[in-house]
Design a protein around this motif. Sequence first.
Motif, PDB file in Angstrom:
ATOM      1  N   CYS A  52       5.489   9.941  28.696  1.00 51.19           N
ATOM      2  CA  CYS A  52       6.412   9.094  29.438  1.00 51.19           C
ATOM      3  C   CYS A  52       5.980   9.138  30.899  1.00 51.19           C
ATOM      4  O   CYS A  52       5.760  10.204  31.449  1.00 51.19           O
ATOM      5  N   CYS A  53       5.800   7.988  31.522  1.00 55.49           N
ATOM      6  CA  CYS A  53       5.346   7.966  32.915  1.00 55.49           C
ATOM      7  C   CYS A  53       6.354   7.226  33.782  1.00 55.49           C
ATOM      8  O   CYS A  53       6.764   6.119  33.455  1.00 55.49           O
ATOM      9  N   ARG A  54       6.742   7.858  34.885  1.00 56.00           N
ATOM     10  CA  ARG A  54       7.559   7.140  35.881  1.00 56.00           C
ATOM     11  C   ARG A  54       6.998   7.417  37.269  1.00 56.00           C
ATOM     12  O   ARG A  54       7.707   7.602  38.235  1.00 56.00           O
ATOM     13  N   ILE A  55       5.672   7.390  37.319  1.00 56.42           N
ATOM     14  CA  ILE A  55       5.001   7.644  38.588  1.00 56.42           C
ATOM     15  C   ILE A  55       5.132   6.443  39.528  1.00 56.42           C
ATOM     16  O   ILE A  55       5.047   6.600  40.734  1.00 56.42           O
ATOM     17  N   CYS A  56       5.331   5.240  38.990  1.00 56.47           N
ATOM     18  CA  CYS A  56       5.591   4.108  39.886  1.00 56.47           C
ATOM     19  C   CYS A  56       6.802   3.330  39.374  1.00 56.47           C
ATOM     20  O   CYS A  56       7.249   3.529  38.241  1.00 56.47           O
ATOM     21  N   SER A  57       7.306   2.443  40.176  1.00 58.58           N
ATOM     22  CA  SER A  57       8.564   1.783  39.811  1.00 58.58           C
ATOM     23  C   SER A  57       8.366   0.548  38.934  1.00 58.58           C
ATOM     24  O   SER A  57       9.318  -0.157  38.633  1.00 58.58           O
ATOM     25  N   MET A  58       7.130   0.322  38.472  1.00 60.51           N
ATOM     26  CA  MET A  58       6.966  -0.652  37.384  1.00 60.51           C
ATOM     27  C   MET A  58       7.459  -0.004  36.092  1.00 60.51           C
ATOM     28  O   MET A  58       7.836  -0.692  35.154  1.00 60.51           O
ATOM     29  N   GLY A  59       7.424   1.351  36.077  1.00 60.17           N
ATOM     30  CA  GLY A  59       7.844   2.097  34.895  1.00 60.17           C
ATOM     31  C   GLY A  59       9.353   2.278  34.892  1.00 60.17           C
ATOM     32  O   GLY A  59      10.048   1.646  35.682  1.00 60.17           O
ATOM     33  N   PRO A  60       9.887   3.142  34.059  1.00 58.90           N
ATOM     34  CA  PRO A  60       9.112   4.045  33.212  1.00 58.90           C
ATOM     35  C   PRO A  60       8.375   3.329  32.076  1.00 58.90           C
ATOM     36  O   PRO A  60       8.873   2.362  31.523  1.00 58.90           O
ATOM     37  N   CYS A  61       7.184   3.890  31.777  1.00 60.31           N
ATOM     38  CA  CYS A  61       6.401   3.399  30.651  1.00 60.31           C
ATOM     39  C   CYS A  61       6.233   4.547  29.669  1.00 60.31           C
ATOM     40  O   CYS A  61       6.076   5.686  30.081  1.00 60.31           O
ATOM     41  N   ARG A  62       6.267   4.206  28.403  1.00 62.90           N
ATOM     42  CA  ARG A  62       6.020   5.271  27.431  1.00 62.90           C
ATOM     43  C   ARG A  62       5.109   4.744  26.336  1.00 62.90           C
ATOM     44  O   ARG A  62       5.122   3.551  26.011  1.00 62.90           O
ATOM     45  N   ARG A  69      -0.496   1.458  26.021  1.00 62.11           N
ATOM     46  CA  ARG A  69      -0.762   1.620  27.452  1.00 62.11           C
ATOM     47  C   ARG A  69       0.476   1.268  28.261  1.00 62.11           C
ATOM     48  O   ARG A  69       1.265   0.401  27.873  1.00 62.11           O
ATOM     49  N   GLY A  70       0.608   1.922  29.439  1.00 64.15           N
ATOM     50  CA  GLY A  70       1.654   1.539  30.373  1.00 64.15           C
ATOM     51  C   GLY A  70       1.314   0.200  31.011  1.00 64.15           C
ATOM     52  O   GLY A  70       0.238  -0.369  30.754  1.00 64.15           O
ATOM     53  N   ILE A  71       2.213  -0.297  31.855  1.00 68.45           N
ATOM     54  CA  ILE A  71       2.019  -1.629  32.449  1.00 68.45           C
ATOM     55  C   ILE A  71       0.708  -1.699  33.233  1.00 68.45           C
ATOM     56  O   ILE A  71      -0.025  -2.686  33.181  1.00 68.45           O
ATOM     57  N   CYS A  72       0.355  -0.615  33.930  1.00 67.73           N
ATOM     58  CA  CYS A  72      -0.883  -0.612  34.719  1.00 67.73           C
ATOM     59  C   CYS A  72      -2.112  -0.404  33.839  1.00 67.73           C
ATOM     60  O   CYS A  72      -3.242  -0.528  34.302  1.00 67.73           O
ATOM     61  N   GLY A  73      -1.879  -0.041  32.585  1.00 69.29           N
ATOM     62  CA  GLY A  73      -3.016   0.197  31.690  1.00 69.29           C
ATOM     63  C   GLY A  73      -3.301   1.673  31.456  1.00 69.29           C
ATOM     64  O   GLY A  73      -4.251   2.027  30.754  1.00 69.29           O
ATOM     65  N   ALA A  74      -2.465   2.540  32.050  1.00 69.88           N
ATOM     66  CA  ALA A  74      -2.667   3.981  31.812  1.00 69.88           C
ATOM     67  C   ALA A  74      -2.392   4.290  30.343  1.00 69.88           C
ATOM     68  O   ALA A  74      -1.373   3.853  29.798  1.00 69.88           O
ATOM     69  N   ASP A  75      -3.291   5.057  29.720  1.00 66.49           N
ATOM     70  CA  ASP A  75      -3.071   5.409  28.313  1.00 66.49           C
ATOM     71  C   ASP A  75      -2.450   6.805  28.200  1.00 66.49           C
ATOM     72  O   ASP A  75      -2.148   7.453  29.211  1.00 66.49           O
ATOM     73  N   HIS A 197      -1.303   9.874  41.951  1.00 67.98           N
ATOM     74  CA  HIS A 197      -0.562   8.699  42.426  1.00 67.98           C
ATOM     75  C   HIS A 197      -0.980   7.484  41.606  1.00 67.98           C
ATOM     76  O   HIS A 197      -2.100   7.418  41.097  1.00 67.98           O
ATOM     77  N   MET A 198      -0.090   6.524  41.499  1.00 74.51           N
ATOM     78  CA  MET A 198      -0.390   5.299  40.758  1.00 74.51           C
ATOM     79  C   MET A 198      -1.732   4.727  41.229  1.00 74.51           C
ATOM     80  O   MET A 198      -2.001   4.653  42.432  1.00 74.51           O
ATOM     81  N   GLY A 199      -2.548   4.400  40.264  1.00 77.67           N
ATOM     82  CA  GLY A 199      -3.804   3.734  40.612  1.00 77.67           C
ATOM     83  C   GLY A 199      -4.938   4.667  40.971  1.00 77.67           C
ATOM     84  O   GLY A 199      -5.989   4.203  41.418  1.00 77.67           O
TER      85      GLY A 199
HETATM   86 FE1  SF4 Z   1       2.974   4.976  35.094  1.00 74.45          FE
HETATM   87 FE2  SF4 Z   1       1.336   2.874  35.163  1.00 74.45          FE
HETATM   88 FE3  SF4 Z   1       3.793   2.666  34.095  1.00 74.45          FE
HETATM   89 FE4  SF4 Z   1       3.489   2.942  36.741  1.00 74.45          FE
HETATM   90  S1  SF4 Z   1       2.801   1.210  35.464  1.00 74.45           S
HETATM   91  S2  SF4 Z   1       4.967   4.015  35.444  1.00 74.45           S
HETATM   92  S3  SF4 Z   1       1.737   4.342  36.816  1.00 74.45           S
HETATM   93  S4  SF4 Z   1       2.080   3.922  33.318  1.00 74.45           S
END
Ligand code: SF4
Length: 640
Positions: A52-62, A69-75, A197-199
């Motif tokens: 679960c990622c909430r490193i940026c405010s596009m998230g949380p992504c899980r 992948r999260g919105i940024c593409g993080a796996d 940090h994001m990115g």
């Molecule tokens: Fe994390 Fe990327 Fe989702 Fe941001 S967009 S919360 S950095 S996975």
Amino acid sequence: MRKEELNFTTVEQLEADTEKLRGMAIDAGTETWQERRDKQQPQCKFGEEGVCCRICSMGPCRITPKADRGICGADAHTIAGRHYLRMAAAGSAAHSDHAREIAHALLKSGPDSQFNIRDEAKLLRIAGEWGIESEGRDIYDVAHEVALHGLNEFGKPFGTLDYVKRATDERQKVWADQDIAPRAIDREVSTSLHMTHMGNTADAPTLVRQSLRVGMADGWGGSMIGTDFSDILFGTPTARATEGNLGVLEQEMVNIVVHGHDPAFSEMMVLASELPEMQERAKSVGAKGINMTGLCCTANEVAMRHGVRMVGNFLQQENAVLTGAVEMMCVDVQCIFPALGPLTDCYHTIFVTSSPVARIPGSKYVQFETETAFEQAKLLVEEAIDNYKNRDQQKVFIPEHKEEAAVGYPCEQIISELDDVTNSHSVLTVNGNTEERGSYKPAIDAIRAGVLRGAVAMVGCNNPKVRPDYSHIDIMKTLMEHDILVVTTGCAAQAAAKAGLMNKEAKELCGDGLRRVCTLVDIPPILHMGACVDISRMMLLATGIAKDWNVDITKIPVVGCAPEWMSEKAVAIANYVVATGLDVYLGIKPQVHGSEQMAQLITEGTREITGAGYTINTDPEELVKAIIEGIEEKRKLLGI
Ligand code: SF4
Ligand code: BF8
């Protein structure tokens, strides 16, 4: 005493006491960690697996079967790896910031200050190590320069940490070749936050590599400075007798508990409580005196330096209040339940916080200042005494269980104990090898001869994910039976104390070899090395053994084990222990298993970098079996 006659407190007895206190909490209309744990079930699977990622405010992504992948593409590997590095960085920051406070206290030390030099020899040794002139200088001038040099280690712009030079040549080469030697302490923490940090870094192996590096900024930086400077200011601990468990609280005395980690505050509390006028004041309110006690790592600090008795470890902090017999609980930093705020509202206990780093609702805040520390401590002790009259005897239940414990075995004490037997230690070896004073050679001889099979550093917390204290105690007992010496710190140390394993009589629970060593050297089979910052002492112990043995540190039959760990500090520690070349056995899974790559990296991947890695098993019986096999494997490779 014979084995059958030993009547140490069992885990079941510890649990029965806890259950009774928990019942009293419920009767009082409050709750404890057990109720809160139950309400948290089932715990979030995404968090548990680190995906679960909430490193940026596009998230949380899980990461789920439909979303890899999260919105940024993080796996999953990126997300779990970043989270893991952030834990290590936070842990390193915590230990190191504590060390920074001690360095500031050293900087303010002076003959007329509240802080004096208690171990001049250690100060001079470190001054020498750092190229600081001491000949013919005032000792406080030297102390201040050492303090400044230490503080500079937090932010120096160039080079790596000076304490790295204490490691074996082989380790220094590995760290340099692998580019993981720690630079300034704050830099490693800051760089870790930047990388996550994001990115930024998405590559799991790179995140794991930085985890090792930021861990070392703790173990060979912050923690080591914290330990050394505490020894200079408050004295290097020596062996002494104390007792452990809730039974150390006294029905007819004013009970004060110091809890947390930073010894600067608790030292002052201990000294204030020992003043004759305070004892008199306690008698004037009808108490027999003041009973100063400790919890968590603060307990370890004051037990090793003053013999202060230890109320218990992490998951026992609420229990202490629930006895209804604690007039004051004073905390500094780390591992303090916010639950103590509402809990102490239901009891007469005054809950005092003292650090701007750990402000907690429901507490009385007394910001501890180095210039006025002792006066502040005296006022607090007076307030605790005056609170004795408010104790509600109807609510008092102090469990009777407590055990004697011999504590205070830093490296210096271990060497001095070995020296004491240098002339008569043929019992330690089968062939009577020669030995040297002031070294670990007698212990190495015993390991080579097989009298001792090896050593395990047992460290870490309690965690409700396993049966509290059971894993510590069960694993330690099995190691003792197998002639494996245990050194311990933190809440693991307190578990041992509560179960009587630091009683010298506990040698009867050991195999023949360890029992002979304990008898001859006159030590308990579980050696108390201090608080969690003192795991830096363990790194120096292992380094000393490797140097005196003249083998690589990865080859010596010495490993680390944290069966009940929970904190981010533990992640920093596990990383620097692995970076130091010692295998680590964990009884709680790091939250990365949603990524196969991360699971592989922390167990196997690091072995290619540092020669060591984790073995993870949540079953204590299987974990200890793996430890013993690991130690025997190392012996086989050494041909002993
Ligand atoms: Fe994390 Fe990327 Fe989702 Fe941001 S967009 S919360 S950095 S996975
Ligand atoms: O530093 S063992 S619960 S008290 S983190 Fe905390 Fe864990 Fe206890 Fe000490 Ni260490």
